[in-house]
Structure formats: structure tokens, C-alpha cells
Scaffold this motif. Sequence first.
Motif, PDB file in Angstrom:
ATOM      1  N   ASN A 285       0.867  -1.181   0.000  1.00 20.32           N
ATOM      2  CA  ASN A 285       0.000   0.000   0.000  1.00 20.32           C
ATOM      3  C   ASN A 285       0.904   1.232   0.000  1.00 20.32           C
ATOM      4  OD1 ASN A 285       0.566   0.866   2.791  1.00 20.32           O
ATOM      5  ND2 ASN A 285      -0.513  -1.008   3.377  1.00 20.32           N
ATOM      6  N   PRO A 286       0.353   2.434  -0.106  1.00 19.92           N
ATOM      7  CA  PRO A 286       1.207   3.620  -0.173  1.00 19.92           C
ATOM      8  C   PRO A 286       2.212   3.733   0.979  1.00 19.92           C
ATOM      9  CG  PRO A 286      -1.000   4.213  -0.822  1.00 19.92           C
ATOM     10  CD  PRO A 286      -1.061   2.790  -0.321  1.00 19.92           C
ATOM     11  N   GLU A 287       1.819   3.332   2.171  1.00 17.47           N
ATOM     12  CA  GLU A 287       2.751   3.422   3.307  1.00 17.47           C
ATOM     13  C   GLU A 287       3.892   2.422   3.174  1.00 17.47           C
ATOM     14  OE1 GLU A 287      -0.155   5.074   6.832  1.00 17.47           O
ATOM     15  OE2 GLU A 287      -0.125   2.916   6.477  1.00 17.47           O
ATOM     16  N   THR A 288       3.584   1.191   2.788  1.00 13.65           N
ATOM     17  CA  THR A 288       4.649   0.194   2.659  1.00 13.65           C
ATOM     18  C   THR A 288       5.529   0.483   1.440  1.00 13.65           C
ATOM     19  OG1 THR A 288       3.184  -1.362   1.490  1.00 13.65           O
ATOM     20  CG2 THR A 288       3.385  -1.621   3.877  1.00 13.65           C
ATOM     21  N   ILE A 289       4.953   1.059   0.402  1.00 11.92           N
ATOM     22  CA  ILE A 289       5.749   1.409  -0.781  1.00 11.92           C
ATOM     23  C   ILE A 289       6.768   2.482  -0.439  1.00 11.92           C
ATOM     24  CG2 ILE A 289       5.600   2.615  -3.000  1.00 11.92           C
ATOM     25  CD1 ILE A 289       3.122   0.843  -3.517  1.00 11.92           C
ATOM     26  N   GLN A 290       6.351   3.482   0.334  1.00 12.18           N
ATOM     27  CA  GLN A 290       7.299   4.537   0.700  1.00 12.18           C
ATOM     28  C   GLN A 290       8.465   3.997   1.521  1.00 12.18           C
ATOM     29  OE1 GLN A 290       4.105   7.704   1.686  1.00 12.18           O
ATOM     30  NE2 GLN A 290       5.974   8.800   1.150  1.00 12.18           N
TER      31      GLN A 290
END
Length: 188
Positions: free
Chosen positions: A123-128
Motif C-alpha cells: 500500500n502507499p505506506e509500505t511502498i514509501q
Amino acid sequence: MNLELKNKLKYLALLNAIIEPEWEYRYYSYNSKWGDAEEMASLRDGCGGEWFVWFYNESIAFKCTSPVDGLVDNFQTLKDKVPRDYSIFLNEPAFSMDMGSCIWFLNNDCWQKLGNSISDLPNPETIQKMKAKDFCEFVDEIYEQEINCDLVAKIFDGKFEIEMASKINPNIDLTCLKEELLEIGLST
């Protein structure tokens, strides 16, 4: 957050384009010219899981369908809780907005999360937070290939040069990759 997330998603799309030239077999994609002032990143896992990250000026939204994490029974109830500022996102037919697992939208640099927790897909948090090592493990697991993590780290740092593509995939068609770079919104 906007630029950092955009760049990471662009680099993931670039790396996936290098590793897998056939678009239909890729996980990550990015379109920097999705619409007027709109950009879009997507993921498809080939097993029914998919997500879309939508960028419009300073607005960012995320919609995920993860069969493993479960679908929301009445997805419209989530859509009804999203501010009107996100109506373009909510009404985008390509995002399959009739069903899903969650919708996130950015509010004052904080994700507002509606629906199910997502653990099966990034998700966006894990991708960052994703590091080169994480991406190399993904490639090994999904594509059964080993790639040079130092080159991946350079790309994640924004230091891509076209010659790196041939080092990652000696069979890459650089002419086609240059066209992909234009869509992704990256230059060499």
C-alpha cells in the motif's frame, strides 16, 4: 509526501518495465499523463488483487481490491465518506469503483483509511518504506530472477541512466523502454 510517493511509484513502474517488457505481465504501472493534471499508478497481481493511486494537484487517493484481505460488502458506503474534492477519483470507471477492499485519501498529509486493512498487497505506506532489497526479493519471488540490488538502489535514489536497463535485463529493447519512460514521466 506527494513527490516522494510519486517518485517511488514511477521507479517501481520503470523497474518492472525493464524486468518484464510485456505490459500485461507487470505488477506496477504508472501513467504521468492520465488526465488533465492527473497521474495514476496501478498494481495488478494476476490473482484478482489490484490497486490504483491517483494524483491530482495536491490530492492523493488510493483504492484497493484485495480478495485475500476481503471485499467491503457495500462499497458505496465507503465512497459516500470521501470528500467531494475526490469526485474525479470516485467516478473514474477504470478504477472499478463498484467494489473493493478500501479507499484511502490524503487529508493534511495523513491518510484517512476507509474499509479493510490491506496486508496482502503493498500500500502507499509500505511502498514509501520499500528498499532496494525488498524489490529484489519481490523480483526473485515473482519473476524468479536475481537482479543487481545496487542498481535498484540507484534507481530508487533517482539516478537512472539508460545503460542500467541493459545491465538489469540484457534483452531489453531500449527504444520501447524510452517510450515507456515518457508515459511514466521519467527521463534519462
